[in-house]
Write a protein that holds these residues in place. Sequence first.
Motif, PDB file in Angstrom:
ATOM      1  N   THR A 230       4.256  -1.184   8.082  1.00 25.22           N
ATOM      2  CA  THR A 230       3.571  -1.960   7.041  1.00 25.22           C
ATOM      3  C   THR A 230       2.123  -2.201   7.444  1.00 25.22           C
ATOM      4  N   PRO A 231       1.143  -1.834   6.598  1.00 28.91           N
ATOM      5  CA  PRO A 231      -0.265  -2.012   6.968  1.00 28.91           C
ATOM      6  C   PRO A 231      -0.651  -3.483   7.073  1.00 28.91           C
ATOM      7  N   VAL A 232      -1.688  -3.750   7.842  1.00 29.24           N
ATOM      8  CA  VAL A 232      -2.154  -5.115   8.067  1.00 29.24           C
ATOM      9  C   VAL A 232      -2.547  -5.790   6.759  1.00 29.24           C
ATOM     10  N   SER A 233      -3.161  -5.033   5.838  1.00 34.65           N
ATOM     11  CA  SER A 233      -3.570  -5.632   4.562  1.00 34.65           C
ATOM     12  C   SER A 233      -2.387  -6.262   3.832  1.00 34.65           C
ATOM     13  N   GLU A 234      -1.199  -5.673   3.963  1.00 34.68           N
ATOM     14  CA  GLU A 234       0.000  -6.240   3.345  1.00 34.68           C
ATOM     15  C   GLU A 234       0.575  -7.377   4.183  1.00 34.68           C
ATOM     16  N   LEU A 235       0.542  -7.223   5.505  1.00 37.85           N
ATOM     17  CA  LEU A 235       1.073  -8.269   6.379  1.00 37.85           C
ATOM     18  C   LEU A 235       0.329  -9.588   6.181  1.00 37.85           C
ATOM     19  N   LEU A 236      -0.990  -9.502   6.017  1.00 42.59           N
ATOM     20  CA  LEU A 236      -1.787 -10.717   5.860  1.00 42.59           C
ATOM     21  C   LEU A 236      -1.380 -11.509   4.623  1.00 42.59           C
ATOM     22  N   ARG A 237      -0.971 -10.786   3.582  1.00 45.60           N
ATOM     23  CA  ARG A 237      -0.602 -11.472   2.341  1.00 45.60           C
ATOM     24  C   ARG A 237       0.668 -12.296   2.492  1.00 45.60           C
ATOM     25  N   GLY A 238       1.500 -11.919   3.459  1.00 41.55           N
ATOM     26  CA  GLY A 238       2.774 -12.616   3.616  1.00 41.55           C
ATOM     27  C   GLY A 238       2.774 -13.692   4.682  1.00 41.55           C
ATOM     28  N   MET A 239       1.619 -14.003   5.285  1.00 42.02           N
ATOM     29  CA  MET A 239       1.559 -14.967   6.392  1.00 42.02           C
ATOM     30  C   MET A 239       0.933 -16.284   5.965  1.00 42.02           C
TER      31      MET A 239
END
Length: 296
Positions: free
Chosen positions: A134-143
Motif C-alpha cells: 500500500t503506497p504512503v499516500s493511501e496509508l496517510l489517509r488512514g492514520m
Amino acid sequence: MHTPVLLEKVIEYLDPKPEKFLIDGTMDGGGHARAILEKLGGRGMFLGIDWDSRMIEQANSQFKIYDSRAVILVHGNYADIPEILNERKLPKADGILLDLGFSSEQLENSGRGFSFDSPAGGEPLLMTYDDRRTPVSELLRGMDERELADLIYKFGGERFARRSAKAIVLQERKEVIRTTEELCEVIRRSVPGNYGMRRLHPATRTFQALRIYANDELGNLEKFLSWFPEMLRGGGRVVIISFHSLEDRLVKNYFRKFEKEKKIKILTKKPVTASEEEKRENPRSRSAKLRAIVRC
C-alpha cells in the motif's frame, strides 16, 4: 552508478569460494553480487533476490553472461528465503548477505517517492519497493495524528514528530497529499524556521520513518533473523549491513541469542564500520554497520 557499501569487508566475512552456494537477499544495484560472482568463478551457485522488480530486470541484463543454472534471480523478499529455496528445490546456503540500505538507482529519480530531493513537482508518494504494498499516500489517509506521530518518532527519531504529524493530518483533511514535494512542503512549514540550517533536510527523518513503515522493513528483518541458522550449512556465514539503530539492535540481539544456543559463532564482536576514506567517497556508508556470524 550504485556503489556497494563495505565491499571488501563483505567479501572478507562472507568468504565466497568456488563451488559454494551464496545468496544475496537484497540485490539492489548488484555491486556486492558482482564481487561474489567473481569469487565463485563460474563454478558455484548464486541466488539473487530483490523486492524491487526493476532491480531484478537490471541484474538479468548485467549477469546474462553467466549460466542460468548457476545464477538464479528472483523477484521476492529475503524474509521468504525458505519458501524460495523450497519452490526452486535449492539446498541450504554457504552464505547469505543482506544489505538493508537501498541503492542510488532506487533513491534518485525512482519515480516512487523515496527521495525528497526529486525533480520539480516531486514524485508520486509511493515509497514502496513492491507494487503490491500500500503506497504512503493511501496509508496517510488512514492514520490519526497520534498514530502518525508515534511512527515518525519510533522509525525516524524525529524530535518534531508531533508537529509534523499534526500538520500532515490537517493537510489531509483539506486535500490529499499525493507527491513528495507536497509532503516536503507540509513538513517544512511544521518545523522551526532554523531547522533548514541543519545538516539534514527537514523531511529526512519523516521520509525514512514512512518508508520503513510502508515496507514493514523491521518485520521482514525479524522474520529472517528468527530462522536464518536453519537455512545454513555447517560453516555457512551470514553478513548483514544495517543503517538504522533499530535494525542493528535486532541483528545484535538475535546473533547473541543464537550464539548462546551454540547454533552460531559471532565473527564481529563489535559492528564493522566504513573507513574515513570510504565515508568521504560514499556518504551513504556513514551509518552502515556490518555484523557477521558463522554456523556451528
